[in-house]
Design a protein around this motif. Structure first.
Motif, short mmCIF file in Angstrom:
data_model
loop_
_atom_site.label_atom_id
_atom_site.label_comp_id
_atom_site.label_asym_id
_atom_site.label_seq_id
_atom_site.Cartn_x
_atom_site.Cartn_y
_atom_site.Cartn_z
N LYS A 35 38.89 50.89 43.26
CA LYS A 35 39.16 50.59 41.86
C LYS A 35 39.35 49.09 41.64
O LYS A 35 38.86 48.53 40.65
CB LYS A 35 40.41 51.35 41.40
CG LYS A 35 40.22 52.86 41.34
CD LYS A 35 41.51 53.55 40.91
CE LYS A 35 41.32 55.07 40.88
NZ LYS A 35 42.57 55.78 40.50
N ASP A 52 38.11 46.66 43.50
CA ASP A 52 36.81 46.00 43.67
C ASP A 52 35.90 46.24 42.47
O ASP A 52 35.15 45.35 42.05
CB ASP A 52 36.13 46.51 44.95
CG ASP A 52 36.90 46.11 46.20
OD1 ASP A 52 37.70 45.16 46.12
OD2 ASP A 52 36.69 46.74 47.26
N GLU A 53 35.99 47.43 41.91
CA GLU A 53 35.18 47.73 40.71
C GLU A 53 35.62 46.86 39.54
O GLU A 53 34.78 46.30 38.81
CB GLU A 53 35.33 49.21 40.35
CG GLU A 53 34.53 49.60 39.11
CD GLU A 53 34.78 51.04 38.70
OE1 GLU A 53 34.23 51.46 37.67
OE2 GLU A 53 35.55 51.73 39.42
N PHE A 54 36.92 46.70 39.37
CA PHE A 54 37.42 45.82 38.31
C PHE A 54 37.00 44.37 38.55
O PHE A 54 36.63 43.65 37.62
CB PHE A 54 38.95 45.92 38.24
CG PHE A 54 39.58 44.92 37.31
CD1 PHE A 54 39.52 45.10 35.94
CD2 PHE A 54 40.20 43.79 37.82
CE1 PHE A 54 40.08 44.17 35.07
CE2 PHE A 54 40.77 42.85 36.98
CZ PHE A 54 40.71 43.04 35.59
N GLN A 55 37.04 43.94 39.82
CA GLN A 55 36.62 42.58 40.16
C GLN A 55 35.16 42.33 39.78
O GLN A 55 34.84 41.32 39.14
CB GLN A 55 36.82 42.34 41.66
CG GLN A 55 36.23 41.03 42.17
CD GLN A 55 36.24 40.97 43.68
OE1 GLN A 55 36.92 41.75 44.33
NE2 GLN A 55 35.49 40.06 44.25
N GLN A 56 34.28 43.23 40.17
CA GLN A 56 32.87 43.06 39.87
C GLN A 56 32.60 43.14 38.37
O GLN A 56 31.77 42.39 37.84
CB GLN A 56 32.04 44.13 40.61
CG GLN A 56 32.10 44.03 42.11
CD GLN A 56 31.61 42.68 42.62
OE1 GLN A 56 30.66 42.10 42.07
NE2 GLN A 56 32.22 42.17 43.68
N ARG A 57 33.30 44.04 37.69
CA ARG A 57 33.11 44.16 36.24
C ARG A 57 33.56 42.89 35.53
O ARG A 57 32.93 42.44 34.56
CB ARG A 57 33.88 45.38 35.73
CG ARG A 57 33.57 45.70 34.27
CD ARG A 57 34.10 47.07 33.87
NE ARG A 57 35.56 47.15 33.98
CZ ARG A 57 36.20 47.86 34.89
NH1 ARG A 57 35.53 48.54 35.82
NH2 ARG A 57 37.53 47.89 34.91
N LEU A 58 34.65 42.28 36.02
CA LEU A 58 35.17 41.07 35.41
C LEU A 58 34.23 39.89 35.65
O LEU A 58 33.88 39.15 34.72
CB LEU A 58 36.56 40.77 35.97
CG LEU A 58 37.19 39.43 35.56
CD1 LEU A 58 37.45 39.42 34.06
CD2 LEU A 58 38.48 39.18 36.32
N SER A 69 31.08 39.87 36.58
CA SER A 69 29.70 40.04 36.12
C SER A 69 29.62 40.18 34.60
O SER A 69 28.54 40.43 34.07
CB SER A 69 29.08 41.28 36.78
OG SER A 69 29.80 42.46 36.44
N SER A 70 30.72 40.02 33.93
CA SER A 70 30.73 40.13 32.48
C SER A 70 29.86 39.04 31.86
O SER A 70 29.98 37.86 32.22
CB SER A 70 32.16 40.03 31.95
OG SER A 70 32.16 39.97 30.54
#
Length: 363
Positions: A225, A227-233, A235-236
């Motif tokens: 979770k 890491d998913e938040f990190q990538q989403r942030l 790659s925004s």
């Protein structure tokens, strides 16, 4: 005898710089022939006797840099001079930097590198250290004080929130009592947490943070979770625009503040430097610590880079033309060389006179 002494000293001095009478006599013209060796010797001499760590540390200690700098900074003119020079340098640097270049560097160096490595293990270890050392307690204290203040000022709001969410069939008098009870209990609970550092609520916060720190390091679901938040942030699509806008705002603020002599940034910087100057002059312990840091820094630089610094001498001498170097040195010390030749004449004459006197007396 005087003539012999003069000629001998003339020959000896001249042989250092060139061939006497342009005759290729061995062991003459020493500087043109051996300037590289001279440069190396001078380099070694300077490195061993001037760039030695103990010599430099002693020089820095005896210079009294902190107190002298403090006295200069105490004067408003000295602090203003530092701020003016720093403002000029920073303004020039801001003028060189272009917005698109800064944005590209941030994206390529910072954002992409952050995206390439998972944050969760590092954040977990950091949070674990914070909880173990208790460095989060001031943040908890500040949060509790703010909540306590908000509850004291907003009793009516808390009671209305309870009333608005109550079922329609509940009497108003019961809603009022329930709202007042909720506010009172919440206020009492927060007051107890503020006053009691061993309160169960504080321990619950510590336990929650400790469990989350452990989960960030070892629990696959929590790490996924995070890491998913990190990538989403990272790659925004709006991240680049946000960074560009933030840099543009910061740059504009700094440019205006640095250009205005009366700006709060420059004024506060001058005041801060004056305060530092007073502390360097009046606080002996602080000045001693600063002097110790300066001495250690100078010793470290000399210890690590003295050989490289000294090579400037040998490299410079190696680039000289031999004959030109000899002429420069001879002209620089020419007056002393003339006295050497005169001394040779006088000494030779005195020796000759002494020999002649002894001969006359003996005969």
């Amino acid at each position: 005898a005087a003539m012999v002494g003069a000629v001998a000293d003339w020959f000896a001095v001249t042989a250092i710089f060139r061939h006497p009478l342009r005759l290729p006599i061995p062991h003459t013209a020493l500087i043109p022939r051996r300037k590289e060796a001279l440069g190396k010797s001078l380099e070694q001499f300077v490195a061993e006797n001037f760039l030695a760590e103990d010599v430099v540390r002693d020089k820095v200690q005896r210079a009294g840099i902190p107190r002298r700098a403090g006295s200069w900074l105490c004067d408003r003119g000295g602090s203003r001079r530092v701020v003016e020079e720093a403002s000029t340098i920073l303004t020039g640097a801001l003028g060189i930097l272009r917005d698109e270049e800064v944005t590209a560097v941030i994206d390529q160096v910072l954002v992409r590198r952050l995206a390439a490595q998972p944050w969760s293990p590092t954040l977990g270890r950091l949070l674990e250290e914070v909880v173990r050392d208790g460095t989060h307690h001031p943040v908890v204290d500040l949060t509790l004080v703010e909540v306590q203040t908000w509850l004291r000022r907003n009793e009516t709001l808390v009671r209305r929130l309870v009333t608005d969410r109550a079922p329609l069939w509940v009497p108003d008098w019961l809603n009022d009592r329930l709202g007042k009870r909720v506010h009172t209990e919440a206020q009492r609970w927060v007051d107890e947490m503020v006053d009691d550092r061993g309160h169960a609520g504080r321990k619950a916060v510590d336990d929650l943070l400790a469990r989350y720190a452990d989960a960030l390091q070892h629990d696959p679901d929590t790490r996924a979770k995070a890491d998913e938040f990190q990538q989403r942030l990272l790659s925004s699509p709006g991240l680049a625009d946000t960074v560009a806008g933030l840099w543009s705002s910061v740059r504009g603020f700094l440019a205006d503040a640095l250009a205005d002599p009366g700006s709060s940034l420059r004024t506060r910087s001058e005041e801060a430097l004056v305060d530092v100057g007073h502390r360097l002059v009046e606080d002996a312990a602080f000045a001693t610590r600063v002097e110790g840091h300066l001495t250690d820094a100078a010793g470290h630089v000399v210890r690590r880079f003295a050989p490289e610094l000294a090579t400037v001498i040998s490299d410079t001498v190696a680039r000289w033309d031999g004959d030109d170097a000899a002429r420069r040195i001879e002209l620089h010390v020419g007056r002393d060389l003339q006295f050497i030749r005169i001394n040779g004449t006088v000494v030779g004459g005195l020796v000759g006179l002494s020999i002649h006197t002894v001969t006359v007396l003996v005969s």
